[in-house]
Write a protein that holds these residues in place. Structure first.
Motif, mmCIF file in Angstrom:
data_model
loop_
_atom_site.group_PDB
_atom_site.id
_atom_site.type_symbol
_atom_site.label_atom_id
_atom_site.label_comp_id
_atom_site.label_asym_id
_atom_site.label_seq_id
_atom_site.Cartn_x
_atom_site.Cartn_y
_atom_site.Cartn_z
ATOM 1 N N PRO A 146 56.352 43.908 26.753
ATOM 2 C CA PRO A 146 57.103 44.526 25.738
ATOM 3 C C PRO A 146 58.394 44.000 25.844
ATOM 4 C CG PRO A 146 55.745 46.287 26.651
ATOM 5 C CD PRO A 146 55.504 44.765 27.624
ATOM 6 N N GLY A 147 59.225 43.613 24.913
ATOM 7 C CA GLY A 147 60.450 43.185 24.824
ATOM 8 C C GLY A 147 60.834 41.809 25.413
ATOM 9 N N LEU A 148 60.656 41.679 26.775
ATOM 10 C CA LEU A 148 61.045 40.372 27.277
ATOM 11 C C LEU A 148 59.994 39.090 26.889
ATOM 12 C CD1 LEU A 148 61.937 41.531 30.876
ATOM 13 C CD2 LEU A 148 63.635 41.039 28.932
ATOM 14 N N THR A 185 69.082 42.584 26.630
ATOM 15 C CA THR A 185 68.271 43.796 27.110
ATOM 16 C C THR A 185 69.346 45.208 27.031
ATOM 17 O OG1 THR A 185 68.815 43.932 29.414
ATOM 18 C CG2 THR A 185 66.901 42.768 28.442
ATOM 19 N N GLY A 186 70.929 44.760 26.902
ATOM 20 C CA GLY A 186 71.632 46.032 26.802
ATOM 21 C C GLY A 186 71.731 46.129 28.418
ATOM 22 N N GLU A 190 67.146 36.162 17.304
ATOM 23 C CA GLU A 190 66.354 36.632 18.303
ATOM 24 C C GLU A 190 67.189 37.691 19.129
ATOM 25 O OE1 GLU A 190 63.365 38.629 20.039
ATOM 26 O OE2 GLU A 190 63.279 37.418 18.222
ATOM 27 N N ASN A 191 68.403 36.880 19.758
ATOM 28 C CA ASN A 191 69.563 37.603 20.545
ATOM 29 C C ASN A 191 69.779 39.157 20.199
ATOM 30 O OD1 ASN A 191 71.382 37.620 22.642
ATOM 31 N ND2 ASN A 191 72.846 37.467 21.202
ATOM 32 N N ASP A 192 70.139 39.030 18.553
ATOM 33 C CA ASP A 192 70.318 40.184 17.832
ATOM 34 C C ASP A 192 69.424 41.314 17.928
ATOM 35 O OD1 ASP A 192 72.369 41.756 16.210
ATOM 36 O OD2 ASP A 192 70.753 41.587 14.833
ATOM 37 N N GLU A 251 65.955 46.163 19.692
ATOM 38 C CA GLU A 251 64.791 46.676 19.896
ATOM 39 C C GLU A 251 65.000 47.475 21.223
ATOM 40 O OE1 GLU A 251 60.394 44.696 20.292
ATOM 41 O OE2 GLU A 251 61.977 43.689 21.226
ATOM 42 N N TYR A 252 65.363 47.022 22.224
ATOM 43 C CA TYR A 252 65.818 47.871 23.399
ATOM 44 C C TYR A 252 66.569 49.187 23.326
ATOM 45 C CZ TYR A 252 63.766 44.689 26.796
ATOM 46 O OH TYR A 252 63.082 43.841 27.453
ATOM 47 N N ASN A 253 67.625 49.042 22.398
ATOM 48 C CA ASN A 253 68.353 50.384 22.055
ATOM 49 C C ASN A 253 67.307 51.397 21.224
ATOM 50 O OD1 ASN A 253 70.651 49.624 23.127
ATOM 51 N ND2 ASN A 253 71.403 48.387 21.380
ATOM 52 N N ALA A 254 66.469 50.688 20.351
ATOM 53 C CA ALA A 254 65.606 51.712 19.671
ATOM 54 C C ALA A 254 64.470 52.252 20.523
ATOM 55 C CB ALA A 254 64.848 50.850 18.485
#
Length: 357
Positions: free
Chosen positions: A43-45, A151-152, A270-272, A277-280
């Motif tokens: 997930p994510g990465l 990822t923030g 994709e950066n944005d 996605e991580y913040n969500a």
């Protein structure tokens, strides 16, 4: 049919055929290999790398067909850089601080302790001269780099025991890469760099006592809460972790101008997207960790935070002394942060404090 009519018809057909787009294979379809530092379908990465490949393929109408290889599928995670630098693969997707053995300057293009937030590093790279410095550094290794995910803020990890004082860090074996790991070492811990897939087994078999990875969403996916119940903040070591897509320089230069423009746009998108996605997901994951899995959220004591901050400055200053180019990157990074941090303080930080009441 008369000969003149036939030739006229043939001519019109030829013009029509010339006006129609040629099949992708006739336009020079290329198959490229992307190696990553992430587990497959993670997930994510991991999915960010897959999504980037899909974006580029769709935006070039199939001209650039990128096959993604997760960590250990083609090469081990931490060999991704050398594999692309040598031309054995075409693109890597990973975190630049993994390559600090090449140059300490690479740390500044992912995250450094008490450094830039995600918004600040985006500003530096896009508008503060960061991309130009990064390009110059990477060119020496036959790479063209781009920000391709963020990822923030990341958390400093999972601990089997509470950290009540600086003494509790002494002798602690922890997975923490980059300059954050060096900060921990100077405070008495034994910090090591491990690729994502190796963290859980190392924590499970006692090779390490604590582990930093990303944040609630990704950490829950790895199941660290099964082995360590204390989850610490603040994320001093990675306040906004920028991840990268690095293209073999020869491959990059062989792309058409249009294809290069597509790659730039796809990486920026994709950066944005990944940061959003991580913040969500992190908020929901944190709630689940606490309410369902009994995780205990702890803040490092004030004296530990103060020591981390003091030692971080020493580590960054020493990194800048490694070589002239790292010093150049650090000076640009620090100068930009000195300016933008005041806006962050009265802007974002000021509003969050007011909202909290």
């Amino acid at each position: 049919m008369k000969r003149r009519s036939f030739l006229a018809g043939a001519g019109l057909a030829g013009l029509a055929a010339a006006a129609m787009p040629a099949p992708a294979i006739a336009q020079g379809k290329r198959q490229l290999k992307m190696v990553t530092t992430w587990p497959k379908n993670y997930p994510g990465l991991g999915m960010s790398a897959e999504r980037l490949a899909t974006r580029i393929g769709e935006m070039t109408d199939g001209q650039l067909d990128i096959k993604v290889f997760a960590a250990n599928e083609l090469v081990p995670a931490l060999e991704s850089f050398d594999t692309v630098s040598s031309g054995a693969a075409d693109i890597y997707h990973g975190a630049e601080y993994y390559w600090q053995g090449k140059s300490k300057a690479y740390n500044f293009f992912t995250a450094v302790p008490f450094g830039m937030t995600a918004a600040e590093i985006n500003a530096w790279i896009y508008h503060g001269g960061g991309q130009e410095l990064w390009d110059e550094l990477a060119k020496g290794f036959n790479i063209k780099p781009f920000m391709a995910a963020n990822t923030g803020v990341q958390l400093p990890g999972w601990y089997r025991k509470e950290i009540n004082s600086l003494d509790d860090l002494k002798g602690l074996s922890i997975r923490m890469p980059g300059l954050g790991g060096e900060v921990m070492r100077r405070l008495g811990a034994a910090a090591v760099t491990l690729a994502g897939p190796d963290i859980f087994p190392s924590l499970q078999n006692g090779t390490i006592d604590a582990a930093e990875w990303v944040g609630p969403w990704n950490d829950m996916a790895f199941g660290f809460y099964r082995l360590a119940k204390y989850y610490y903040w603040p994320g001093f070591h990675e306040p906004g972790s920028s991840l990268a897509a690095g293209f073999n320089l020869g491959v990059w230069e062989s792309l058409t101008k249009q294809q290069q423009a597509v790659v730039r746009a796809a990486c920026a998108a994709e950066n944005d997207y990944t940061l959003a996605e991580y913040n969500a997901h992190n908020g929901d994951a944190l709630k689940t960790l606490v309410e369902k899995h009994g995780v205990m959220i702890r803040r490092f004591p004030d004296d530990v935070v103060a020591a981390l901050k003091k030692t971080s400055k020493e580590v960054l200053d020493d990194a800048a002394k490694e070589d002239a180019y790292t010093a150049k990157v650090y000076e640009s990074f620090r100068s930009f942060l000195d300016t933008t941090s005041e806006w962050t303080r009265i802007g974002d930080e000021g509003f969050v404090q007011a909202r909290r009441g």
